[in-house]
Design a protein around this motif. Structure first.
Motif, PDB file in Angstrom:
ATOM      1  N   ALA A 134      -2.804  61.939 -18.781  1.00  0.00           N
ATOM      2  CA  ALA A 134      -1.603  62.768 -18.588  1.00  0.00           C
ATOM      3  C   ALA A 134      -0.590  62.039 -17.711  1.00  0.00           C
ATOM      4  CB  ALA A 134      -1.980  64.113 -17.975  1.00  0.00           C
ATOM      5  N   GLU A 135      -1.104  61.337 -16.726  1.00  0.00           N
ATOM      6  CA  GLU A 135      -0.210  60.588 -15.826  1.00  0.00           C
ATOM      7  C   GLU A 135       0.489  59.475 -16.612  1.00  0.00           C
ATOM      8  OE1 GLU A 135       1.429  57.862 -13.225  1.00  0.00           O
ATOM      9  OE2 GLU A 135      -0.478  57.282 -14.152  1.00  0.00           O
ATOM     10  N   LEU A 136      -0.288  58.769 -17.438  1.00  0.00           N
ATOM     11  CA  LEU A 136       0.282  57.663 -18.223  1.00  0.00           C
ATOM     12  C   LEU A 136       1.333  58.175 -19.222  1.00  0.00           C
ATOM     13  CD1 LEU A 136       0.183  54.647 -19.214  1.00  0.00           C
ATOM     14  CD2 LEU A 136      -1.502  55.425 -20.905  1.00  0.00           C
ATOM     15  N   LEU A 137       0.934  59.137 -20.047  1.00  0.00           N
ATOM     16  CA  LEU A 137       1.852  59.611 -21.089  1.00  0.00           C
ATOM     17  C   LEU A 137       3.032  60.375 -20.482  1.00  0.00           C
ATOM     18  CD1 LEU A 137      -0.704  60.792 -23.808  1.00  0.00           C
ATOM     19  CD2 LEU A 137       0.426  58.562 -23.576  1.00  0.00           C
ATOM     20  N   GLY A 138       2.787  60.986 -19.330  1.00  0.00           N
ATOM     21  CA  GLY A 138       3.849  61.729 -18.651  1.00  0.00           C
ATOM     22  C   GLY A 138       4.971  60.828 -18.158  1.00  0.00           C
ATOM     23  N   LEU A 152      10.506  58.620 -31.746  1.00  0.00           N
ATOM     24  CA  LEU A 152      10.036  57.730 -30.677  1.00  0.00           C
ATOM     25  C   LEU A 152      10.802  56.418 -30.713  1.00  0.00           C
ATOM     26  CD1 LEU A 152       6.134  58.027 -30.654  1.00  0.00           C
ATOM     27  CD2 LEU A 152       7.713  58.740 -28.862  1.00  0.00           C
ATOM     28  N   GLU A 153      10.987  55.902 -31.911  1.00  0.00           N
ATOM     29  CA  GLU A 153      11.690  54.627 -32.097  1.00  0.00           C
ATOM     30  C   GLU A 153      13.164  54.716 -31.727  1.00  0.00           C
ATOM     31  OE1 GLU A 153       9.772  51.795 -35.554  1.00  0.00           O
ATOM     32  OE2 GLU A 153      11.428  53.145 -36.033  1.00  0.00           O
ATOM     33  N   ASP A 154      13.728  55.907 -31.905  1.00  0.00           N
ATOM     34  CA  ASP A 154      15.151  56.107 -31.610  1.00  0.00           C
ATOM     35  C   ASP A 154      15.306  56.369 -30.109  1.00  0.00           C
ATOM     36  OD1 ASP A 154      17.733  56.910 -31.267  1.00  0.00           O
ATOM     37  OD2 ASP A 154      17.602  58.659 -32.579  1.00  0.00           O
ATOM     38  N   LEU A 155      15.545  55.293 -29.366  1.00  0.00           N
ATOM     39  CA  LEU A 155      15.496  55.403 -27.900  1.00  0.00           C
ATOM     40  C   LEU A 155      16.618  56.256 -27.331  1.00  0.00           C
ATOM     41  CD1 LEU A 155      14.389  51.752 -27.126  1.00  0.00           C
ATOM     42  CD2 LEU A 155      13.044  53.829 -26.772  1.00  0.00           C
ATOM     43  N   GLU A 195       9.786  59.611 -20.789  1.00  0.00           N
ATOM     44  CA  GLU A 195      10.853  60.552 -20.449  1.00  0.00           C
ATOM     45  C   GLU A 195      10.931  61.666 -21.486  1.00  0.00           C
ATOM     46  OE1 GLU A 195      14.463  58.374 -19.546  1.00  0.00           O
ATOM     47  OE2 GLU A 195      15.539  60.292 -19.572  1.00  0.00           O
ATOM     48  N   GLY A 196      10.986  62.904 -21.010  1.00  0.00           N
ATOM     49  CA  GLY A 196      11.156  64.043 -21.909  1.00  0.00           C
ATOM     50  C   GLY A 196       9.874  64.538 -22.544  1.00  0.00           C
ATOM     51  N   LEU A 197       8.749  63.926 -22.185  1.00  0.00           N
ATOM     52  CA  LEU A 197       7.465  64.338 -22.754  1.00  0.00           C
ATOM     53  C   LEU A 197       6.633  65.046 -21.680  1.00  0.00           C
ATOM     54  CD1 LEU A 197       5.718  64.137 -25.349  1.00  0.00           C
ATOM     55  CD2 LEU A 197       4.620  62.150 -24.318  1.00  0.00           C
ATOM     56  N   ARG A 198       6.237  66.283 -21.978  1.00  0.00           N
ATOM     57  CA  ARG A 198       5.343  67.002 -21.078  1.00  0.00           C
ATOM     58  C   ARG A 198       3.940  66.974 -21.675  1.00  0.00           C
ATOM     59  NH1 ARG A 198       6.244  73.349 -19.676  1.00  0.00           N
ATOM     60  NH2 ARG A 198       5.905  73.440 -21.924  1.00  0.00           N
ATOM     61  N   ASP A 215      16.501  62.208 -26.989  1.00  0.00           N
ATOM     62  CA  ASP A 215      15.770  62.873 -25.915  1.00  0.00           C
ATOM     63  C   ASP A 215      14.580  63.622 -26.536  1.00  0.00           C
ATOM     64  OD1 ASP A 215      14.921  64.076 -23.632  1.00  0.00           O
ATOM     65  OD2 ASP A 215      16.588  65.493 -23.490  1.00  0.00           O
ATOM     66  N   LEU A 216      13.370  63.244 -26.180  1.00  0.00           N
ATOM     67  CA  LEU A 216      12.187  63.837 -26.823  1.00  0.00           C
ATOM     68  C   LEU A 216      12.107  65.345 -26.586  1.00  0.00           C
ATOM     69  CD1 LEU A 216       9.336  61.228 -26.260  1.00  0.00           C
ATOM     70  CD2 LEU A 216      10.635  61.693 -28.338  1.00  0.00           C
ATOM     71  N   ASP A 217      12.149  65.761 -25.319  1.00  0.00           N
ATOM     72  CA  ASP A 217      12.200  67.175 -24.966  1.00  0.00           C
ATOM     73  C   ASP A 217      11.117  67.982 -25.687  1.00  0.00           C
ATOM     74  OD1 ASP A 217      13.201  69.428 -23.695  1.00  0.00           O
ATOM     75  OD2 ASP A 217      14.536  69.911 -25.364  1.00  0.00           O
ATOM     76  N   GLN A 218       9.866  67.567 -25.562  1.00  0.00           N
ATOM     77  CA  GLN A 218       8.784  68.304 -26.210  1.00  0.00           C
ATOM     78  C   GLN A 218       7.470  68.064 -25.474  1.00  0.00           C
ATOM     79  OE1 GLN A 218       7.583  66.193 -30.135  1.00  0.00           O
ATOM     80  NE2 GLN A 218       9.717  65.658 -29.780  1.00  0.00           N
ATOM     81  N   ASP A 219       6.427  68.753 -25.948  1.00  0.00           N
ATOM     82  CA  ASP A 219       5.109  68.660 -25.332  1.00  0.00           C
ATOM     83  C   ASP A 219       4.172  67.839 -26.206  1.00  0.00           C
ATOM     84  OD1 ASP A 219       6.052  70.408 -23.412  1.00  0.00           O
ATOM     85  OD2 ASP A 219       5.200  72.180 -24.377  1.00  0.00           O
TER      86      ASP A 219
END
Lengths: 223, 223
Positions: free
Chosen positions: B174-178, B149-152, B181-184, B155-159
């Motif tokens: 879900a709207e907030l956390l969505g 998370l800290e390493d901007l 970027e890259g977080l589902r 690319d998170l690319d995860q759920d």
């Protein structure tokens, strides 16, 4: 590999789907069931679907005895202990029991999104307590949707997490299951970690209900 | 969105990384800490890393009071109850507490691959028992590696799986956390399911150790 892999509960959807996938990968399979006749029928059906495979069927104990090394247990939680106790002398030292049992709520009339806690901590640890000395349990296959296994056109493209107390047991299991196309096998730690891994199944069942799908698992961040 | 999101435990690695990611997505953040000075320092550090973001820092209760709707709790399990009890009247009806707490073994001197069982069933249910009436708990964020998370640049690319008892609470979360970027964000069911979801963290920690990585989670089979 000339000695077959036994799949107990091989007439159920998970066991049968697994038989198809392993059979297609060139692994000879003996399907086990409480009823030898039903096991043989399932083997014929499997041979029809995977003509290049080698399938036979037998009563559970005979199927387990026919396997040199690997015996897969793919039965509902309520049948896990009775099946293992019913094997008598069939399991012998040096065999590896690959336990796919998940202690889901319906075993006691509960919900499929609920996980029961077996006395030993997990279904896998209960299995270890029930098999003869020298038979090692490795748990795995919990998160594979049975219906997708059966659908041979479907690319699995997912991971399965295995748990066991010895690397020497997990490595050959990973090698065996890794033959299934599209399935990556990851070492999730000691057998006791199965209490967490088994919980993935009711989690996925809930996602299946909410998102109308057959969800699977992928761990990100691995090469 | 003019009202900030409060992140209690915002000077810790998970809370700080989350602040950076949400801040970059245009969400104003107030970082909370037991020590207001440390919270302000962290906010300055965040502003340096994400110049387009809006960050402030304050003592936990003041941070929670400054948030109109969302308060994130990102503290170790041993600090969860003390932090919530220390908020006094800061949490008010209509707020949503996004609880990321995982009851890991180290809280009682145990292993990070072990999961403790809180009396209420999960850390999330314990949080629900500790907040004032009318404050709703949604759990989530358990499987995000703080260092990634800290390493901007990563690319998170995860759920992330969220649990809560009301759709009306989970949808805005879900709207907030969505926005990250890259977080589902996936709905994993009722709050009680958090006892399973929280178990994913020690599972991933074990995989991190064995595979020397920062593992994350992806559910397959979803559109």
């Amino acid at each position: 590999m000339s000695s077959p892999v036994a799949i107990l509960g091989g007439t159920g959807q998970l066991g049968f789907g697994l038989a198809l996938r392993l059979g297609r990968a060139g692994v000879p399979i003996v399907l086990g069931s409480r009823d030898a006749g039903r096991a043989r029928e399932a083997a014929e059906r499997a041979a029809g679907l995977v003509p290049e495979g080698t399938f036979s069927g037998d009563e559970n104990a005979a199927a387990a005895a026919a396997a040199e090394r690997f015996v897969v247990l793919a039965v509902p939680f309520a049948s896990q202990a009775p099946t293992l106790k019913g094997l008598g002398e069939a399991l012998t030292e040096g065999q590896i029991l690959i336990d796919a049992t998940v202690p889901l709520g319906p075993a006691v009339g509960g919900k499929p999104t609920h996980l029961l806690q077996p006395w030993h901590g997990s279904a896998a640890q209960q299995a270890q307590a029930l098999v003869p000395k020298g038979v090692r349990v490795v748990s795995g296959l919990h998160t594979l949707a049975a219906s997708l296994l059966e659908d041979l056109d479907h690319d699995l493209d997912q991971d399965t997490l295995i748990c066991g107390d010895r690397k020497a047991d997990k490595e050959p299991v990973a090698e065996l299951l890794g033959r299934i196309e599209g399935l990556r096998v990851l070492d999730a730690g000691r057998l006791e970690q199965s209490r967490i891994v088994e919980g993935l199944t009711p989690l996925l069942i809930g996602l299946n209900i909410r998102y109308k799908t057959h969800a699977g698992l992928r761990i990100t961040g691995l090469a």
